[in-house]
Design an enzyme around this catalytic site. Sequence first.
Site, short mmCIF file in Angstrom:
data_model
loop_
_atom_site.label_atom_id
_atom_site.label_comp_id
_atom_site.label_asym_id
_atom_site.label_seq_id
_atom_site.Cartn_x
_atom_site.Cartn_y
_atom_site.Cartn_z
N HIS A 125 4.68 -24.00 20.35
CA HIS A 125 5.09 -24.09 21.77
C HIS A 125 5.64 -25.50 21.98
CE1 HIS A 125 5.32 -23.24 25.93
NE2 HIS A 125 4.06 -23.17 26.27
N HIS A 180 13.32 -18.11 19.50
CA HIS A 180 12.63 -18.09 20.79
C HIS A 180 12.21 -16.66 21.08
CE1 HIS A 180 11.81 -18.81 25.01
NE2 HIS A 180 11.75 -20.08 24.69
N ASP A 237 13.71 -27.52 21.92
CA ASP A 237 13.04 -28.57 21.15
C ASP A 237 13.89 -29.13 20.03
OD1 ASP A 237 10.50 -28.48 22.47
OD2 ASP A 237 10.27 -26.50 21.61
C1 LIG Z 1 9.44 -19.52 18.98
C2 LIG Z 1 8.82 -18.48 18.04
C3 LIG Z 1 7.32 -18.72 18.00
C4 LIG Z 1 9.11 -17.09 18.60
O1 LIG Z 1 8.41 -16.20 17.82
P1 LIG Z 1 8.49 -14.61 17.97
O2 LIG Z 1 9.16 -14.23 19.22
O3 LIG Z 1 7.11 -14.11 17.74
O4 LIG Z 1 9.48 -14.20 16.82
P2 LIG Z 1 9.04 -13.69 15.41
O5 LIG Z 1 8.07 -14.64 14.79
O6 LIG Z 1 8.68 -12.25 15.53
O7 LIG Z 1 10.41 -13.81 14.64
C5 LIG Z 1 11.29 -12.74 14.36
C6 LIG Z 1 11.84 -12.95 12.96
O8 LIG Z 1 12.56 -14.20 12.89
C7 LIG Z 1 11.92 -15.08 11.96
N1 LIG Z 1 11.88 -16.41 12.58
C8 LIG Z 1 11.56 -16.70 13.87
N2 LIG Z 1 11.70 -18.00 14.10
C9 LIG Z 1 12.10 -18.54 12.92
C10 LIG Z 1 12.40 -19.86 12.53
N3 LIG Z 1 12.31 -20.87 13.40
N4 LIG Z 1 12.78 -20.08 11.26
C11 LIG Z 1 12.86 -19.05 10.39
N5 LIG Z 1 12.60 -17.78 10.69
C12 LIG Z 1 12.21 -17.53 11.96
C13 LIG Z 1 10.52 -14.52 11.76
O9 LIG Z 1 10.01 -14.89 10.49
C14 LIG Z 1 10.77 -13.04 11.88
O10 LIG Z 1 11.39 -12.60 10.67
P3 LIG Z 1 11.06 -11.13 10.09
O11 LIG Z 1 11.58 -10.18 11.12
O12 LIG Z 1 11.77 -11.09 8.79
O13 LIG Z 1 9.56 -11.07 9.95
C15 LIG Z 1 9.43 -18.59 16.64
O14 LIG Z 1 10.82 -18.38 16.70
C16 LIG Z 1 9.11 -19.91 15.99
O15 LIG Z 1 8.03 -20.08 15.41
N6 LIG Z 1 10.05 -20.92 16.05
C17 LIG Z 1 9.80 -22.21 15.49
C18 LIG Z 1 8.93 -23.02 16.44
C19 LIG Z 1 9.67 -23.44 17.67
O16 LIG Z 1 10.80 -23.97 17.60
N7 LIG Z 1 9.06 -23.24 18.83
C20 LIG Z 1 9.60 -23.71 20.09
C21 LIG Z 1 9.83 -22.58 21.03
S1 LIG Z 1 10.65 -23.19 22.48
#
Ligand SMILES: CC(C)(COP(=O)(O)OP(=O)(O)OC[C@H]1O[C@@H](n2cnc3c(N)ncnc32)[C@H](O)[C@@H]1OP(=O)(O)O)[C@@H](O)C(=O)NCCC(=O)NCCS
Length: 436
Positions: free
Chosen positions: A268, A307, A363
């Site tokens: 987050h 996101h 971010d």
């Molecule tokens: C923000 C976040 C938590 C959203 O998660 P979510 O909605 O649960 O999305 P998911 O984790 O289901 O991701 C969907 C797919 O994209 C991939 N993915 C998501 N974010 C990714 C990233 N930053 N880098 C690489 N792969 C990513 C996941 O591994 C998943 O792949 P799969 O379908 O092969 O399993 C996630 O994108 C993340 O961890 N980002 C990095 C942290 C970040 O920047 N957070 C700030 C948010 S403002």
Amino acid sequence: MAQDTLTIVDNRTNRTCSLPIESGAVRASDFRQIKTAPEDFGLMTYDPAFMNTASCRSSVTFIDGERGILEYRGYPIEVLAEHCTFLEVAYLLLFGELPNETELKNWVHEITHHTMLHENTKKFMEGFRHDAHPMAMLVSTVAALATVYPEARNIHDPGIRLLQIKRLIGKMPSIAAMSYRHSLGFPYVYPDNDLTYPANFMNMLWKMVEPKYAANPVLARALDILFILHADHEQNCSTNAMRSVGSSHADPYLATAAAAAALSGPLHGGANEEVLKMLDEIGSRENVPSYVKKVRDGHGKLMGFGHRVYKNYDPRAKIIKWTAEQVFEVTGRNSKLDIAMELERIALEDEYFIQRKLYPNVDFYSGIIYQAMGFKPEMFTVLFAIPRTVGWLAQWQEMLLDGEQKIARPRQIYTGHRGRQFMPIDRRTPLAVTKA
Ligand SMILES: CC(C)(COP(=O)(O)OP(=O)(O)OC[C@H]1O[C@@H](n2cnc3c(N)ncnc32)[C@H](O)[C@@H]1OP(=O)(O)O)[C@@H](O)C(=O)NCCC(=O)NCCS
């Protein structure tokens, strides 16, 4: 004629039932009437991580994740970032309308006169270890404010609520700055009421022996814009924590501390700190392709990408990129920007990221600006918490005034044992647990 209903056939009983559809949603509790027998509890909906569940009605913030739109109370974020100050936007988020000149003047005056911390709070902060994480200090200190303002528990009194809202918005930068100075071993600086909200924050962070701190206006405006961009983001993890804890009628300091704790996680608000660590790990532009390949192969995530809601370029990231240019004209270019831009370019052309609609989020660039301005990465989430306090409070108040809301209490699908036979201690089989 089309009807706003959903007809469900329960294949276990062959019974049909129609549920009303309102605002593009069906009520999860309506499913309870779908039963196999009168004593059956009824059907539940299962939605881990709230992937497709609206938990409230809200008129604070609108997001269209597919098209990359963010609006506060109906105003596009780009317009607010260009024309408003953060405190003006805070007023909008809390009261639903932009203030006129007199309202804004009074509002700024009142917030400014709530920036001072009680000396006890200062002493409380002095007790933290020298290397305590600033976010942990912030969370604890915000919770400790509940001990200073016990009347805050009277959350049903609109006047008392508003007073705590003003106190929290006013004191957040003071607590943030003290946690920063604490980690450097510097004496705390008291607020200066002559300064604007961001300039006063800079004063409390960076004033040394000069009699009066003069903030660089470009940097102060950049900080104000960053505050505007971070002020609210509808039902994210920390806002959900604020509403959830607030729904038990805990006081606003404790609910805000809970929200800030949720914000501290690397998935987050902690993400921008992780972005800088990642850029450090990559080291140079040449290493970007191999790093992206590593992520594509399932080793880690690209921090600052992806996101839950945005499946397009995060509109805040665009404004931050523009703000970064203004900041770098003052501070000089941060070498990490080149790595970040190369990372963005390569990732946006990569099939893995295209398929999953992974774009830079807020971010991705904010950490680079913060570092250029002189902040240590540990402070980044604290910088996020200051403006987000406004969003938390707007959502908290909306929740309290919403007649449909009750204490938040999800259901579960129980997967454990039932009715086990009790074993006396000398007849129990040891578990194979590893020692911590
Ligand atoms: C923000 C976040 C938590 C959203 O998660 P979510 O909605 O649960 O999305 P998911 O984790 O289901 O991701 C969907 C797919 O994209 C991939 N993915 C998501 N974010 C990714 C990233 N930053 N880098 C690489 N792969 C990513 C996941 O591994 C998943 O792949 P799969 O379908 O092969 O399993 C996630 O994108 C993340 O961890 N980002 C990095 C942290 C970040 O920047 N957070 C700030 C948010 S403002």
